[in-house]
Design an enzyme around this catalytic site. Structure first.
Site, short mmCIF file in Angstrom:
data_model
loop_
_atom_site.label_atom_id
_atom_site.label_comp_id
_atom_site.label_asym_id
_atom_site.label_seq_id
_atom_site.Cartn_x
_atom_site.Cartn_y
_atom_site.Cartn_z
N SER A 134 -26.73 17.06 37.48
CA SER A 134 -25.50 17.71 37.97
C SER A 134 -24.65 18.20 36.82
O SER A 134 -24.70 17.66 35.70
CB SER A 134 -24.68 16.74 38.82
OG SER A 134 -25.40 16.28 39.92
N1 SAH Z 1 -27.55 11.95 39.95
C1 SAH Z 1 -28.53 12.79 39.28
C2 SAH Z 1 -28.63 14.17 39.90
C3 SAH Z 1 -29.68 14.13 40.85
S1 SAH Z 1 -30.26 15.57 41.67
C4 SAH Z 1 -28.29 12.89 37.80
O1 SAH Z 1 -27.28 12.38 37.32
O2 SAH Z 1 -29.15 13.45 37.11
C5 SAH Z 1 -30.60 14.80 43.21
C6 SAH Z 1 -31.70 13.78 43.22
O3 SAH Z 1 -31.74 13.21 44.53
C7 SAH Z 1 -33.10 14.36 42.97
O4 SAH Z 1 -33.70 13.69 41.91
C8 SAH Z 1 -33.83 14.12 44.29
O5 SAH Z 1 -35.21 13.84 44.13
C9 SAH Z 1 -33.08 12.92 44.85
N2 SAH Z 1 -33.14 12.74 46.30
C10 SAH Z 1 -33.08 13.66 47.29
N3 SAH Z 1 -33.13 13.09 48.50
C11 SAH Z 1 -33.22 11.74 48.29
C12 SAH Z 1 -33.34 10.59 49.13
N4 SAH Z 1 -33.37 10.69 50.47
N5 SAH Z 1 -33.42 9.37 48.55
C13 SAH Z 1 -33.40 9.22 47.21
N6 SAH Z 1 -33.30 10.27 46.36
C14 SAH Z 1 -33.22 11.51 46.88
#
Ligand code: SAH
Length: 220
Positions: free
Chosen positions: A64
């Site tokens: 993000s």
């Molecule tokens: N917080 C992260 C940004 C993540 S992007 C950072 O600091 O880098 C969103 C993430 O959510 C992705 O890696 C995706 O695979 C994950 N994601 C999406 N749906 C999800 C779910 N139901 N359970 C767990 N992870 C999920």
């Protein structure tokens, strides 16, 4: 990966920029000023690490934008010792910010390849106290509930019920809700076992929240 004076200088500029964009919480700015964000990106993109932009981290996911990380952390109102669950570990950057704020962090990722890569990185950076889980975050982690705060970092079509159940009374859920490519940031306060109040905080663009677990492919 090394953390040079140049990285530290760029980080300071990033923090100053966030301050100008309205982030005033010194604990959050301190965490962002401390964490070597360039270590969360592939080496080829090191130059981008301290720009206030989101960035691809592989497996069609993004780290993000720093402003969004700061804003979600602020909405979560993290206090030292809080138990916090994050859905969407991704690169692990947001989890490190929460850990630097003094939270006990439980974070879930559904993609095995990212889960493994991030586990290694967190260990290298000395963040072993962050507890990581491979799983579908829409189910939460009932084993460690209740949580003071729950943070969802993917755009959900709706609020998963288990997350509300796993909140402490007095706790809050921060979650972007809406279409696949455009969501509204909601903060849901749990006032009592069955009473919730929702506040709205503008529009954001997160990668989609998906169900189930995605196993590692052989070529990864
Ligand atoms: N917080 C992260 C940004 C993540 S992007 C950072 O600091 O880098 C969103 C993430 O959510 C992705 O890696 C995706 O695979 C994950 N994601 C999406 N749906 C999800 C779910 N139901 N359970 C767990 N992870 C999920």
């Amino acid at each position: 990966m090394e953390d040079t004076y140049r990285h530290k200088g760029l980080r300071k500029q990033l923090v100053d920029g966030l301050r100008q964009k309205g982030i005033r919480d010194e604990a959050i700015l301190g965490a962002i000023g401390k964490i070597p964000r360039h270590c969360f990106l592939d080496r080829a993109f090191e130059e981008w690490a301290y720009q206030d932009v989101p960035f691809p981290i592989g497996a069609e996911q993004t780290i993000s934008q720093p402003y969004t990380v700061a804003f979600q952390t602020w909405l979560l109102e993290v206090k030292k010792g809080d138990k916090v669950m994050e859905i969407g570990t991704g690169s692990g950057y947001q989890a490190c910010v929460l850990a630097e704020m003094g939270a006990k962090v439980y974070t879930i990722e559904r993609q095995e390849s990212l889960f493994q890569k991030t586990n290694k990185l967190l260990e290298q950076l000395g963040y072993q106290r962050i507890r990581t889980f491979l799983g579908d975050g829409s189910l939460g982690l009932p084993r460690f509930a209740p949580y003071d705060g729950i943070l969802v970092t993917a755009g959900a079509p709706e609020i998963p019920k288990p997350l509300l159940n796993q909140l402490k009374v007095g706790g809050r859920l921060v979650i972007p809700v809406g279409r696949a490519d455009f969501q509204e940031m909601l903060v849901v306060h749990k006032r009592s076992a069955h009473k919730f109040e929702t506040e709205r905080f503008g529009h954001f663009r997160f990668v989609p929240f998906l169900g189930g677990v995605e196993k590692k492919r052989k070529k990864d």
